[in-house]
Design a protein around this motif. Sequence first.
Motif, PDB file in Angstrom:
ATOM      1  N   GLY B 143      44.967  51.915  47.991  1.00 40.72           N
ATOM      2  CA  GLY B 143      44.519  50.528  47.871  1.00 40.72           C
ATOM      3  C   GLY B 143      44.125  50.146  46.454  1.00 40.72           C
ATOM      4  N   GLN B 144      43.629  51.116  45.682  1.00 40.83           N
ATOM      5  CA  GLN B 144      43.256  50.835  44.291  1.00 40.83           C
ATOM      6  C   GLN B 144      44.468  50.337  43.511  1.00 40.83           C
ATOM      7  OE1 GLN B 144      40.099  51.310  42.652  1.00 40.83           O
ATOM      8  NE2 GLN B 144      39.459  51.220  44.783  1.00 40.83           N
ATOM      9  N   GLU B 146      47.254  49.213  44.856  1.00 41.86           N
ATOM     10  CA  GLU B 146      47.764  47.989  45.477  1.00 41.86           C
ATOM     11  C   GLU B 146      46.989  46.774  45.000  1.00 41.86           C
ATOM     12  OE1 GLU B 146      47.917  48.072  49.719  1.00 41.86           O
ATOM     13  OE2 GLU B 146      49.865  49.044  49.687  1.00 41.86           O
ATOM     14  N   GLY B 147      45.665  46.928  44.894  1.00 41.45           N
ATOM     15  CA  GLY B 147      44.840  45.836  44.400  1.00 41.45           C
ATOM     16  C   GLY B 147      45.287  45.401  43.017  1.00 41.45           C
ATOM     17  N   ALA B 148      45.552  46.392  42.155  1.00 45.57           N
ATOM     18  CA  ALA B 148      45.963  46.073  40.788  1.00 45.57           C
ATOM     19  C   ALA B 148      47.355  45.457  40.769  1.00 45.57           C
ATOM     20  CB  ALA B 148      45.928  47.339  39.936  1.00 45.57           C
ATOM     21  N   ARG B 149      48.266  46.030  41.550  1.00 48.45           N
ATOM     22  CA  ARG B 149      49.633  45.508  41.556  1.00 48.45           C
ATOM     23  C   ARG B 149      49.664  44.083  42.119  1.00 48.45           C
ATOM     24  NH1 ARG B 149      53.758  48.991  40.893  1.00 48.45           N
ATOM     25  NH2 ARG B 149      54.695  47.132  40.029  1.00 48.45           N
ATOM     26  N   SER B 150      48.782  43.822  43.118  1.00 40.91           N
ATOM     27  CA  SER B 150      48.775  42.482  43.728  1.00 40.91           C
ATOM     28  C   SER B 150      48.336  41.418  42.726  1.00 40.91           C
ATOM     29  CB  SER B 150      47.870  42.455  44.951  1.00 40.91           C
ATOM     30  OG  SER B 150      46.521  42.338  44.558  1.00 40.91           O
ATOM     31  N   LEU B 151      47.630  41.842  41.650  1.00 40.18           N
ATOM     32  CA  LEU B 151      47.214  40.876  40.633  1.00 40.18           C
ATOM     33  C   LEU B 151      48.271  40.715  39.549  1.00 40.18           C
ATOM     34  CD1 LEU B 151      43.561  42.122  40.288  1.00 40.18           C
ATOM     35  CD2 LEU B 151      44.239  39.913  41.183  1.00 40.18           C
ATOM     36  N   VAL B 162      43.374  51.735  36.021  1.00 41.44           N
ATOM     37  CA  VAL B 162      42.721  51.859  37.322  1.00 41.44           C
ATOM     38  C   VAL B 162      42.796  53.276  37.884  1.00 41.44           C
ATOM     39  CG1 VAL B 162      42.681  51.016  39.697  1.00 41.44           C
ATOM     40  CG2 VAL B 162      43.169  49.433  37.839  1.00 41.44           C
TER      41      VAL B 162
END
Lengths: 255, 259
Positions: B143-144, B146-151, B162
Amino acid sequence: MKDTNTFKPDYSGPVISVKNIAKTFGTTEVLKDISFDVKRGECLVILGPSGSGKSTMLRCLNKLETPTSGQIFFDGVDIINGKFNTNEIRAKLGMVFQSFNLFNNKDVLANCTLAQRKVLHRTKEEAEDIALANLERVGMSDRIHFRISEISGGQKQRVAIARALCMSPQALLFDEPTSALDPEMVGEVLNVMKELANEGMTMIVVTHEMSFAKEAADQIIFLDKGYIVDQGTPDYIFNQSTNERLRSFIGTDKK
Amino acid sequence: MSLFQQIGYLFQNSWQLYLYGIVSTIVLSIFGTIVGLFLGIFLALGEQIHVHKNSPWYTKAWQYLIIWICKIYSVVVRGTPMMVQAMIFYFGCLAMGLNWNDFLQNAKIFDGLFFAGLIIITFNTATYMGEIVKSGLNGIDNGQSEGARSLGMSRFQTMFSVALPQAIKNSIPTIGNEWIVNIKDSSVLNVIGVTELYFQAGQASNKNYFLVATYVIIAAIYLILTLLTNGILHLAKIKMDGKKINFGFSHFKAKKANA
């Protein structure tokens, strides 16, 4: 093909338009023939039982998953087959996750400024101003230097919303944002989301919160086993629909 | 002479040798650990290059080449003793006309052989560090990223802002352990004549044959070095947990304040 490489800000059609997408994992069909439009300023809520493909569909929208077939138009541009920098699309489509996915190695403020600086190349002061404004908006401006491990689940989710807002997104995607929270925290997160919807943010929300769907949604889609079973306004979905699967899911069949 | 007298005698007459040995061992272990960590990060990232299925064939070709070079290097170096690697490196260089003994011959500690030793310990440690970093990255929740990629952050930005900082932070106990291992394992470099502690002990004993006393002394020195290292790592851990370092003086300070 050249003109498809730039987004058109004056485009007046649907912000997100999904046409016949399907997704299979190996031999498992997760999504089958999904189509819908989301207009600017609209709040679309996606309901459905667990395993019906809601999250997968949402993840297809910002290319965390790639659909097996079909097209997704973002601001009128095909993002699945067009030659695009995926990161550019993701920067314009904020996403809020069930498990928050805040960066554990940064504090609240740095969580909000990191992507602004790396992706949008804003200066430190600019990024911090925008971050503070958005943290204020979600009611977290008094916790800017807290570590992620030091704030509660509801606060984490509000920071996650602020982090997505900092990128000035065209639309926000919420993937079960309240499923990991206790009832009090659910309230504080839903209030923020309702405010956003009222302010005219384009939102696609996967949730199990029926109250939110009733109050904030402009349009509701009910998914089951990868199909869109029924779709319409909240009034239609909750009061008028005669679909048995939908009625048993939202519990209106017993009356 | 009794053992204690022998120890005293050795300290009086060879303290310089021991001192040089200690400095040499400390520099070898610290340099090897820190530079080895940097190389290890590249090794871990090299092994995990994301090969995109739509890339042209030549991009894929060099990506696979890097992946396999990293993998083979890691397996070979971790699968052979450092002592043997030291011999192969030293005599291999000699066979190719490069004699490490020729450099800085008059230096007391940092002679040519010492630099050969630095290279060996660094490239050896890099492989273990690579494994540590790899397991650290595996331990970071998906998720770490994914959170960055989603931004909209790129794979590279996500890794370096990250995932990697968290992986290294979580691996600090293991990395510190590798430092302690290096303090002890640098002793095998004596086979090519690096003037580290074990080698110096041999030098100290070859005139008087106080063998037991000699090695008891360096055993004690190694123990002190590793205990000190442990202490430093402990402090680093407390510091990283965001607490204040307490040396046990706060009790006194409190008393003073009351008085």
